[in-house]
Design a protein around this motif. Structure first.
Motif, PDB file in Angstrom:
ATOM      1  N   HIS A   1       0.858  -1.185   0.000  1.00 42.62           N
ATOM      2  CA  HIS A   1       0.000   0.000   0.000  1.00 42.62           C
ATOM      3  C   HIS A   1       0.896   1.237   0.000  1.00 42.62           C
ATOM      4  O   HIS A   1       1.941   1.266   0.658  1.00 42.62           O
ATOM      5  N   GLY A   2       0.485   2.261  -0.713  1.00 44.39           N
ATOM      6  CA  GLY A   2       1.268   3.486  -0.748  1.00 44.39           C
ATOM      7  C   GLY A   2       1.202   4.250   0.562  1.00 44.39           C
ATOM      8  O   GLY A   2       0.315   4.041   1.390  1.00 44.39           O
ATOM      9  N   SER A   3       2.165   5.140   0.790  1.00 47.27           N
ATOM     10  CA  SER A   3       2.164   6.076   1.923  1.00 47.27           C
ATOM     11  C   SER A   3       2.099   5.372   3.278  1.00 47.27           C
ATOM     12  O   SER A   3       1.251   5.663   4.126  1.00 47.27           O
ATOM     13  N   TYR A   4       3.009   4.443   3.485  1.00 47.79           N
ATOM     14  CA  TYR A   4       3.125   3.752   4.772  1.00 47.79           C
ATOM     15  C   TYR A   4       3.471   4.747   5.877  1.00 47.79           C
ATOM     16  O   TYR A   4       4.379   5.559   5.736  1.00 47.79           O
ATOM     17  N   ARG A   5       2.743   4.675   6.996  1.00 47.29           N
ATOM     18  CA  ARG A   5       2.980   5.570   8.131  1.00 47.29           C
ATOM     19  C   ARG A   5       3.792   4.908   9.232  1.00 47.29           C
ATOM     20  O   ARG A   5       4.631   5.544   9.883  1.00 47.29           O
ATOM     21  N   GLY A   6       3.482   3.651   9.517  1.00 51.11           N
ATOM     22  CA  GLY A   6       4.135   2.955  10.610  1.00 51.11           C
ATOM     23  C   GLY A   6       3.187   1.942  11.232  1.00 51.11           C
ATOM     24  O   GLY A   6       2.106   1.672  10.711  1.00 51.11           O
ATOM     25  N   TRP A   7       3.591   1.397  12.371  1.00 53.47           N
ATOM     26  CA  TRP A   7       2.781   0.375  13.037  1.00 53.47           C
ATOM     27  C   TRP A   7       2.647   0.696  14.520  1.00 53.47           C
ATOM     28  O   TRP A   7       3.464   1.411  15.099  1.00 53.47           O
ATOM     29  N   SER A   8       1.610   0.161  15.119  1.00 56.80           N
ATOM     30  CA  SER A   8       1.364   0.388  16.548  1.00 56.80           C
ATOM     31  C   SER A   8       0.860  -0.889  17.192  1.00 56.80           C
ATOM     32  O   SER A   8       0.443  -1.829  16.509  1.00 56.80           O
ATOM     33  N   VAL A   9       0.874  -0.915  18.526  1.00 53.48           N
ATOM     34  CA  VAL A   9       0.162  -1.978  19.225  1.00 53.48           C
ATOM     35  C   VAL A   9      -1.314  -1.879  18.857  1.00 53.48           C
ATOM     36  O   VAL A   9      -1.784  -0.826  18.412  1.00 53.48           O
ATOM     37  N   ALA A  10      -2.035  -2.955  19.042  1.00 54.93           N
ATOM     38  CA  ALA A  10      -3.457  -2.973  18.665  1.00 54.93           C
ATOM     39  C   ALA A  10      -4.283  -2.312  19.771  1.00 54.93           C
ATOM     40  O   ALA A  10      -4.969  -2.963  20.554  1.00 54.93           O
ATOM     41  N   TYR A  11      -4.207  -0.986  19.786  1.00 56.09           N
ATOM     42  CA  TYR A  11      -4.846  -0.211  20.856  1.00 56.09           C
ATOM     43  C   TYR A  11      -5.950   0.656  20.277  1.00 56.09           C
ATOM     44  O   TYR A  11      -5.705   1.509  19.410  1.00 56.09           O
ATOM     45  N   TYR A  12      -7.172   0.397  20.764  1.00 57.92           N
ATOM     46  CA  TYR A  12      -8.356   1.179  20.361  1.00 57.92           C
ATOM     47  C   TYR A  12      -8.943   1.837  21.619  1.00 57.92           C
ATOM     48  O   TYR A  12      -9.811   1.244  22.275  1.00 57.92           O
ATOM     49  N   PRO A  13      -8.470   3.025  21.984  1.00 53.75           N
ATOM     50  CA  PRO A  13      -8.889   3.611  23.272  1.00 53.75           C
ATOM     51  C   PRO A  13     -10.366   3.927  23.347  1.00 53.75           C
ATOM     52  O   PRO A  13     -10.923   3.997  24.456  1.00 53.75           O
ATOM     53  N   ASN A  14     -11.040   4.114  22.203  1.00 49.40           N
ATOM     54  CA  ASN A  14     -12.446   4.460  22.206  1.00 49.40           C
ATOM     55  C   ASN A  14     -13.329   3.359  21.633  1.00 49.40           C
ATOM     56  O   ASN A  14     -14.490   3.599  21.267  1.00 49.40           O
ATOM     57  N   ALA A  15     -12.794   2.136  21.583  1.00 42.10           N
ATOM     58  CA  ALA A  15     -13.562   1.025  20.993  1.00 42.10           C
ATOM     59  C   ALA A  15     -14.799   0.718  21.835  1.00 42.10           C
ATOM     60  O   ALA A  15     -14.859   0.984  23.036  1.00 42.10           O
ATOM     61  N   TYR A  16     -15.765   0.148  21.163  1.00 43.94           N
ATOM     62  CA  TYR A  16     -17.015  -0.223  21.872  1.00 43.94           C
ATOM     63  C   TYR A  16     -17.447  -1.621  21.456  1.00 43.94           C
ATOM     64  O   TYR A  16     -16.951  -2.192  20.497  1.00 43.94           O
TER      65      TYR A  16
END
Length: 245
Positions: free
Chosen positions: A230-245
């Motif tokens: 995919h174009g324009s790779y930003r980076g990676w993070s832990v699988a954290y969704y602080p506002n998930a429901y």
């Protein structure tokens, strides 16, 4: 009988020079990839989404086929052609097979251990583990139902009803501004992999490790791709969704 003859490992000369003999008190170094041969005595071998026969079988590989191993991890104990082992091999197609059915020339580990992403903050623990999320994603392999819903797809994979963000661009911005976005290194297994896109809505996928991701918009459906495809790779993070429901 013995599982395999030693010394028949098919590894490139450059990788062989990086191997270190097993010495007490000294860490073992392994190859970054190796070649093996499937041996099931006839039947096709199921390629799994994770290191257990309980995980989704999303494709098969034929008896006698040559495969490329990118990393190895422990999982379910399996008895097969080469005895009983808890070792599972991550293949270059993004799936896993039990090492009990792979001829590598060695009874032990031959490539690097698979690297998993770190845990998300305990204040918002995901309902599913990285392997569980990846398994859910593979259960939807080649589905077109989640096109233009990449962020929801990853949140659903981790067991949520939604991420709490309206776009992957906003989600990636949040991870970046809160110090969770990593811009170096290959995304570890289970990481969220973030991208910009021309629509400014962003894109996100789930890392399988070793440079592979699973997500939407791979040929118009859920599929496996390289993390830089995919174009324009930003980076990676832990699988954290602080506002998930």
């Amino acid at each position: 009988m013995g599982r395999r003859r030693a010394g028949a490992l098919a590894v490139t000369t450059a990788l062989v020079t990086g191997l270190v003999g097993a010495v007490p008190g000294v860490a073992q170094a392994y190859a970054s990839s190796a070649t093996g041969t499937i041996n099931t005595s006839g039947a096709d071998l199921n390629v799994r989404s994770g290191p257990s026969s309980g995980y989704d079988s999303w494709r098969t590989v034929a008896d006698g086929a040559s495969v490329t191993l990118l990393c190895q991890t422990t999982g379910q104990s399996v008895t097969g052609t080469y005895g009983t082992t808890t070792m599972w091999d991550f293949l270059s197609n993004g799936g896993m097979v039990s090492d009990a059915y792979v001829y590598t020339g060695s009874d032990g580990q031959i490539v690097n251990s698979c690297v998993y992403v770190g845990a998300e903050p305990s204040s918002k623990t995901n309902p599913r583990s990285p392997n569980g999320a990846i398994d859910w994603a593979f259960q939807n392999y080649r589905s077109t139902a989640y096109e233009n819903l990449c962020l929801k797809f990853t949140a659903l994979a981790y067991g949520w009803g939604g991420s709490g963000w309206s776009t992957a661009e906003i989600g990636g911005d949040w991870e970046s501004s809160h110090g969770y976005l990593n811009t170096s290194g290959i995304p570890p297994r289970g990481a969220l992999v973030w991208y910009h896109n021309s629509a400014d809505t962003g894109h996100v996928a789930i890392s399988l490790g070793e440079g592979k991701v699973i997500g939407t918009s791979v040929g118009g459906a859920v599929g496996v791709a390289g993390y830089l495809d995919h174009g324009s790779y930003r980076g990676w993070s832990v699988a954290y969704y602080p506002n998930a429901y």
